[in-house]
Design an enzyme around this catalytic site. Structure first.
Site, mmCIF file in Angstrom:
data_model
loop_
_atom_site.group_PDB
_atom_site.id
_atom_site.type_symbol
_atom_site.label_atom_id
_atom_site.label_comp_id
_atom_site.label_asym_id
_atom_site.label_seq_id
_atom_site.Cartn_x
_atom_site.Cartn_y
_atom_site.Cartn_z
ATOM 1 N N LYS A 189 46.026 3.829 -16.391
ATOM 2 C CA LYS A 189 47.071 3.018 -15.774
ATOM 3 C C LYS A 189 47.007 1.601 -16.350
ATOM 4 O O LYS A 189 45.934 1.020 -16.475
ATOM 5 C CB LYS A 189 46.856 2.984 -14.258
ATOM 6 C CG LYS A 189 48.063 2.571 -13.452
ATOM 7 C CD LYS A 189 47.803 2.789 -11.965
ATOM 8 C CE LYS A 189 49.024 2.448 -11.142
ATOM 9 N NZ LYS A 189 48.793 2.677 -9.688
ATOM 10 N N GLU A 209 50.571 12.530 5.097
ATOM 11 C CA GLU A 209 50.986 11.985 6.394
ATOM 12 C C GLU A 209 50.861 12.998 7.524
ATOM 13 O O GLU A 209 50.527 12.630 8.660
ATOM 14 C CB GLU A 209 52.424 11.474 6.303
ATOM 15 C CG GLU A 209 52.609 10.255 5.424
ATOM 16 C CD GLU A 209 52.767 10.579 3.954
ATOM 17 O OE1 GLU A 209 52.847 9.634 3.151
ATOM 18 O OE2 GLU A 209 52.814 11.788 3.620
ATOM 19 N N ARG A 225 57.879 12.350 7.189
ATOM 20 C CA ARG A 225 57.291 13.559 6.634
ATOM 21 C C ARG A 225 56.361 14.251 7.633
ATOM 22 O O ARG A 225 55.938 15.380 7.417
ATOM 23 C CB ARG A 225 56.517 13.217 5.358
ATOM 24 C CG ARG A 225 57.319 12.408 4.357
ATOM 25 C CD ARG A 225 56.561 12.110 3.094
ATOM 26 N NE ARG A 225 56.630 13.235 2.169
ATOM 27 C CZ ARG A 225 56.182 13.190 0.921
ATOM 28 N NH1 ARG A 225 55.618 12.088 0.457
ATOM 29 N NH2 ARG A 225 56.267 14.232 0.141
#
Length: 640
Positions: free
Chosen positions: A285, A371, A399
């Site tokens: 990254k 979640e 969600r």
């Protein structure tokens, strides 16, 4: 590196078909130009940087090898798709990204045929790519479904649900596991690249298929043993046994920045008869930009910055962010209450849980992008007497709605929901807007729903939630900085279901929930200037309603307007239901509801979004004046 770098090869590529005209020997320079262009663009606009820098070579390789857009590439999560946007016909607009009227910060179907699926919430790519693959298979089309999923997104159960169902797609499904953070891969080097090319080659796969046909003729115990030996041998050399058990042919790990390794592997995968296939790619990254490589968060999300130094445009200071007020308040409360704990789903800094974690590391839990698990985990903690705070963005809590209903509300467990990013969220647009939480939470039995008008109220509501053990309780607050009010040294325990009068009047009543209170007060000033004495109430609670206060205001004012930063079905609907059930409007309709419009609003500045939604002071005044004219016309008509 300047704001407008020299990009002779990139200038020749308007769409991926142009990229495929380049020689393989030119691709390394092309990738360098693409990276420079992305850095220059995000330096001017701000946005997501580190994740896109990490997939530059992978983006080039995918579009070079596969026949996009017929082969459908689904980026998970879409914020890594900036390089993809640049080489798919949108370079001329890349400096409008995340701005009003400009490009979305995520993939978006309406934006380009090269964006086959919108992915702003994580872990959906494999399911979507599987859908594309099966649809093409059923229609007899050659296109593949290609999911590019980060290792963080692999923490969500949905990814594994999709993989468990992927076998029917055969070689039409390709999953690229972009491993850039979790270090789940063994060291990448020449040997692993060689092995990846070997086991993805047509010759190896052909021999393997021949061996499988021979093994099927063996007695079953020997057939099973042969299959396990093959998996074990490749697993020992390369890893990937888990993915093999889910029905994928595993290839990797390979260096995601080495085009000489990527291109032949992807070509082999493209042409393979066997599938579905998972290619494990290791990337860095922030790759190729020293300030991002050195930063702890790899410049995941940045403000505008100086391309040469990497220095971001500094904030001018001001009030603290709501998330920080919550995190610091909760940490202080936990100092004297060992039952308090905090849960986040891969958003520790975004929710302020990072501040709690520094003070109480043994009571802070980051469960990853999960979640559903976060909510039920909190329910289990609550059932055992803990005081859990599930700190989740409003748009992500959607969600886990079934878990909120089934695991929390039906059992009446005292889970505290700290709901960040409520209301409109500016540059992140519709996918991240917290538009629906009042509606979907206030409809649930046993649930208490609060919304602070400012950061001081957030302190009080955090404390109130901590002390509330009678059942589930939620409080929602927006993204960004507070209003600048002083923070209380000692939090106040709020009476549940009770609002407050902020300003007393006699003709118009504005019932505000949440941070539109400031705009309501501005509107009251304007109405008073027109001779319309105005009351402003901060209801604090969407559920339970302060029915006593609402009855009094309806009875004593000519017009009552509810104002909320949520969708239809929220506060306004509950107030109208109360008024209808109790016959409070029999003398003439005096209630108007102001809420978010029934559309998904595109990204823009928050002020412009709220203006478009009609929730700023001028629109509040206009709503009141129209209601008064309607009432006056009705009275005159009745007299006639």
């Amino acid at each position: 590196m300047t704001d407008n770098p020299a990009t002779p090869l990139l200038d020749r590529v308007l769409i991926p078909a142009d990229l495929r005209k380049l020689e393989p020997s030119q691709l390394r320079q092309f990738a360098a130009e693409l990276r420079a262009e992305m850095i220059a663009a995000v330096g001017q606009t701000g946005g997501h940087l580190g994740s896109g820098l990490g997939v530059v070579e992978l983006t080039v390789a995918l579009h070079y090898v596969f026949n996009t857009p017929e082969d459908r590439v689904v980026w998970d999560v879409g914020h890594q798709a900036y390089p993809h946007k640049i080489i798919t016909g949108r370079r001329d607009r890349i400096r409008t990204i995340r701005q009003g009227g400009g490009l979305s910060g995520f993939t978006k179907r309406s934006e380009s045929e090269y964006d086959p699926f919108g992915t702003a919430h994580s872990s959906t790519s494999i399911s979507a790519a599987l859908g594309f693959a099966i649809a093409n298979k059923m229609a007899g089309k050659p296109g593949k479904g290609i999911a590019v999923i980060g290792d963080g997104a692999m923490s969500a159960g949905m990814a594994y649900e999709a993989m468990n169902n992927a076998e029917q797609a055969g070689n039409r499904l390709v999953v690229i596991l972009n491993d850039n953070d979790m270090s789940i891969a063994p060291p990448v080097g020449g040997l692993s690249a060689y092995l990846a090319r070997l086991v993805s080659s047509g010759r190896f796969l052909g021999l393997r298929e021949l061996a499988k046909k021979f093994a099927r003729r063996l007695p079953r115990p020997l057939h099973v043993a042969a299959r396990k030996t093959d998996e074990f041998a490749r697993g020992m050399a390369m890893g990937g046994t888990l993915f093999e058990e889910l029905g994928f042919y595993y290839v990797g790990p390979i260096d995601g920045h080495d085009l000489d390794a990527l291109i032949p592997v992807l070509q082999n995968v493209r042409d393979a008869a066997e599938g579905p296939i998972l290619v494990h790619v290791v990337t860095q990254k922030g790759k190729g930009y020293a300030p991002a490589e050195a930063a702890e968060d790899k410049y995941h999300g940045v403000q505008k910055f100086d391309v040469i130094t990497g220095e971001q445009k500094k904030s001018t200071g001001g009030p603290p962010a709501y998330q920080n007020v919550f995190g610091e308040t909760l940490a202080r409360l936990a100092d004297s209450d060992p039952r308090i704990c905090a849960i986040t789903a891969a958003m520790p800094s975004g929710t302020g849980v990072d501040k709690f974690a520094r003070a109480h590391p043994d009571r802070a839990f980051d469960v990853g992008i999960a979640e559903q698990h976060a909510v039920t985990f909190a329910a289990g903690l609550a059932a055992e007497g803990m005081r859990p705070f599930a700190a989740i963005y409003s748009t992500f809590l959607q969600r886990a709605f079934d878990q909120v209903v089934h695991d929390v509300c039906i059992q009446n467990l005292p889970v505290r929901f700290a709901i960040d990013r409520a209301g409109l969220v500016g540059a992140d647009g519709a996918t991240h807007a917290g538009s629906f939480d009042i509606t979907y939470l206030a409809t649930l039995p046993n649930m208490v729903v609060m919304a602070p008008a400012d950061e001081a109220e957030l302190v009080h509501m955090t404390y109130t939630a901590a002390e509330y053990d009678q059942g589930p309780i939620a409080f929602r607050y927006p993204r960004g900085a507070g209003t600048g009010v002083p923070l209380p040294e000692t939090p106040e325990l709020l009476p549940v279901g009770k609002g407050r009068i902020v300003r007393e009047g006699s003709k118009v009543a504005l019932l505000s929930l949440g941070t539109r209170l400031a705009e309501s007060l501005k509107a009251a000033d304007q109405l008073d200037a027109k001779g319309l004495s105005t009351t402003v109430a901060d209801l604090r609670f969407a559920k339970p309603l302060d029915s006593e206060l609402i009855r009094r205001l309806i009875a004593t004012h000519e017009v009552v307007v509810t104002i909320e930063e949520g969708s239809i079905g929220g506060l306004g609907a509950h107030v109208l239901t109360l008024a209808s059930d109790e016959g409070l409007t029999d003398t003439g309709l005096k209630i108007r509801t102001m809420r978010l419009p029934d559309v998904f609003q595109d990204h823009d500045t928050p002020d412009r979004q709220y203006d478009e939604a009609g929730l700023n002071a001028p629109q509040i005044v206009d709503t009141v004046l129209k209601a008064l004219r309607h009432n006056s016309a009705g009275v005159e008509e009745a007299r006639a």
